[in-house]
Write a protein that holds these residues in place. Structure first.
Motif, short mmCIF file in Angstrom:
data_model
loop_
_atom_site.label_atom_id
_atom_site.label_comp_id
_atom_site.label_asym_id
_atom_site.label_seq_id
_atom_site.Cartn_x
_atom_site.Cartn_y
_atom_site.Cartn_z
N LEU A 177 43.03 31.00 50.84
CA LEU A 177 41.96 30.42 50.99
C LEU A 177 40.82 31.22 50.68
CD1 LEU A 177 42.63 29.02 54.50
CD2 LEU A 177 42.19 27.49 52.50
N LEU A 178 41.05 32.41 50.85
CA LEU A 178 39.75 33.47 50.36
C LEU A 178 39.81 33.54 48.86
CD1 LEU A 178 37.67 35.79 50.95
CD2 LEU A 178 39.80 37.22 50.93
N LYS A 179 41.02 33.43 48.12
CA LYS A 179 40.83 33.44 46.79
C LYS A 179 40.25 32.20 46.19
CE LYS A 179 45.49 34.36 46.61
NZ LYS A 179 46.96 34.69 46.37
N ASP A 180 40.21 31.05 46.81
CA ASP A 180 39.67 30.06 46.24
C ASP A 180 38.24 29.85 46.61
OD1 ASP A 180 42.05 28.64 45.93
OD2 ASP A 180 42.13 27.63 47.67
N ARG A 181 37.77 30.67 47.58
CA ARG A 181 36.14 30.87 47.86
C ARG A 181 35.64 31.79 46.73
NH1 ARG A 181 33.55 29.05 52.12
NH2 ARG A 181 32.33 30.92 52.30
N VAL A 182 36.67 32.74 46.45
CA VAL A 182 36.28 34.07 45.63
C VAL A 182 36.04 33.31 44.21
CG1 VAL A 182 36.87 36.05 44.14
CG2 VAL A 182 37.15 35.99 46.59
N ALA A 183 36.70 32.46 43.72
CA ALA A 183 36.86 31.75 42.44
C ALA A 183 35.49 30.83 42.32
CB ALA A 183 37.94 30.84 42.58
N VAL A 184 35.07 30.12 43.54
CA VAL A 184 33.75 29.46 43.71
C VAL A 184 32.73 30.45 43.35
CG1 VAL A 184 32.18 28.16 45.06
CG2 VAL A 184 34.74 27.66 44.99
N GLU A 185 32.70 31.39 44.21
CA GLU A 185 31.63 32.52 43.91
C GLU A 185 31.36 32.97 42.69
OE1 GLU A 185 29.11 32.98 46.38
OE2 GLU A 185 30.08 31.29 47.54
N MET A 186 32.38 33.39 42.07
CA MET A 186 32.62 33.84 40.76
C MET A 186 31.70 32.84 39.66
SD MET A 186 34.17 33.34 37.46
CE MET A 186 35.77 32.70 37.91
#
Length: 233
Positions: free
Chosen positions: A80-89
Motif C-alpha cells: 500500500l505504501l508503494k502505491d502511495r509513493v507512486a502517486v506522490e512521485m
C-alpha cells in the motif's frame, strides 16, 4: 484520541463476527480490530479476513494502533505504501510526463528483478520510483526529497534509511554495491535500453556487445536479450 476505526465506541453491527479456520474449518470469533486469532481446535493462527489495513500504509501511529502486525500484513502495508509513493512521485513531477514514464519503467523492471536477484522488493521498488525525484537544477540530492516524502507518508525509519542509501549509492558510486543497489542499477539500464529499442533500434544493436558487461545480474541480462529481440517484457 484513538482511531475511530479501531475504537469500539464507533463500531457498528458486524464488528464482532465469526470466520472459518482455513486449516480445519472451525468457527473462530473475531473482533474487527484484531489482526489475527488462533483456532481453539487445531491451533492454527490466521489473519483477520475482514480487517482493512489501508490506513496502516501511511499512518505514523499504525504500529501503536494495530500492535504487532503478522508478516502477511506487514507485506500488505508495504504494498500500500508503494502505491502511495507512486502517486506522490507523479505529483512531484507534475506535467513532466517523460520523467514520470521513465520512473515507471525503472520501477517495473525493479519489481521483475527484486525477487530473482534476492533484493528487498519494497526497498528497490520505492527507490526506483524516487531515484530521480528531485527536479533538474535543484542542488539537493534526490535522497533528501525522498526522505521527506517517505516520512510524510509514515514509512518505517529503517525502510526510509535503506531506500535513501540505495538512491545515494546509485547517484554517487559506480561499483556493484548491495543486492538492492545492483537491482536498481540493472532496472535503470533496462529502462534505458527499452527506450533506445523503441526509438533507435539500430543503435540498440551496437549495445549487444557490451550488454554482458553493462548488467550486473543474470536475470537482467536475460530480460535485456528479450528486449533486443523485440519481445514485450
Amino acid at each position: 484520541m484513538r482511531c475511530p476505526g479501531q475504537d469500539s465506541r464507533f463500531w457498528k453491527p458486524g464488528a464482532i463476527f465469526e470466520a472459518k479456520c482455513p486449516q480445519c474449518g472451525q468457527s473462530v470469533e473475531f473482533f474487527k480490530d484484531e489482526t489475527s486469532r488462533k483456532c481453539a481446535r487445531c491451533g492454527h493462527k490466521f489473519v483477520n479476513p475482514r480487517m482493512d489495513f489501508g490506513c496502516a500504509a501511511y499512518c505514523k501511529f499504525a504500529d501503536q494502533c494495530l500492535g504487532d502486525l503478522p508478516p502477511e500484513l506487514l507485506a500488505q502495508r508495504e504494498n500500500l505504501l508503494k502505491d502511495r509513493v507512486a502517486v506522490e512521485m507523479k505529483k512531484n513531477f507534475g506535467r513532466d510526463f517523460k520523467r514520470i514514464a521513465h520512473a515507471g519503467r525503472v520501477a517495473r523492471y525493479a519489481e521483475k528483478l527484486a525477487v530473482p536477484v534476492g533484493a528487498d522488493p519494497a526497498v528497490v521498488l520505492i527507490a526506483a520510483l524516487l531515484h530521480e525525484v528531485t527536479p533538474n537544477g535543484t542542488p539537493d540530492p534526490a535522497s533528501t526529497k525522498a526522505k521527506e516524502l517517505l516520512f510524510r507518508l509514515g514509512a518505517r525509519p529503517d525502510l526510509v534509511d535503506e531506500v535513501c542509501a540505495v538512491i545515494d549509492a546509485i547517484a554517487h558510486s559506480s561499483g556493484q554495491g548491495s543486492l538492492n543497489e545492483q537491482c536498481l542499477r540493472d532496472a535503470h539500464r533496462l529502462a534505458e535500453l527499452e527506450e533506445i529499442v523503441a526509438k533507435h533500434p539500430e543503435e540498440a544493436e551496437f549495445q549487444r556487445e557490451t550488454m554482458s558487461k553493462d548488467f550486473l545480474t543474470e536475470t537482467a541480462r536475460s530480460l535485456a536479450e528479450r528486449l533486443m529481440r523485440g519481445e514485450k517484457v
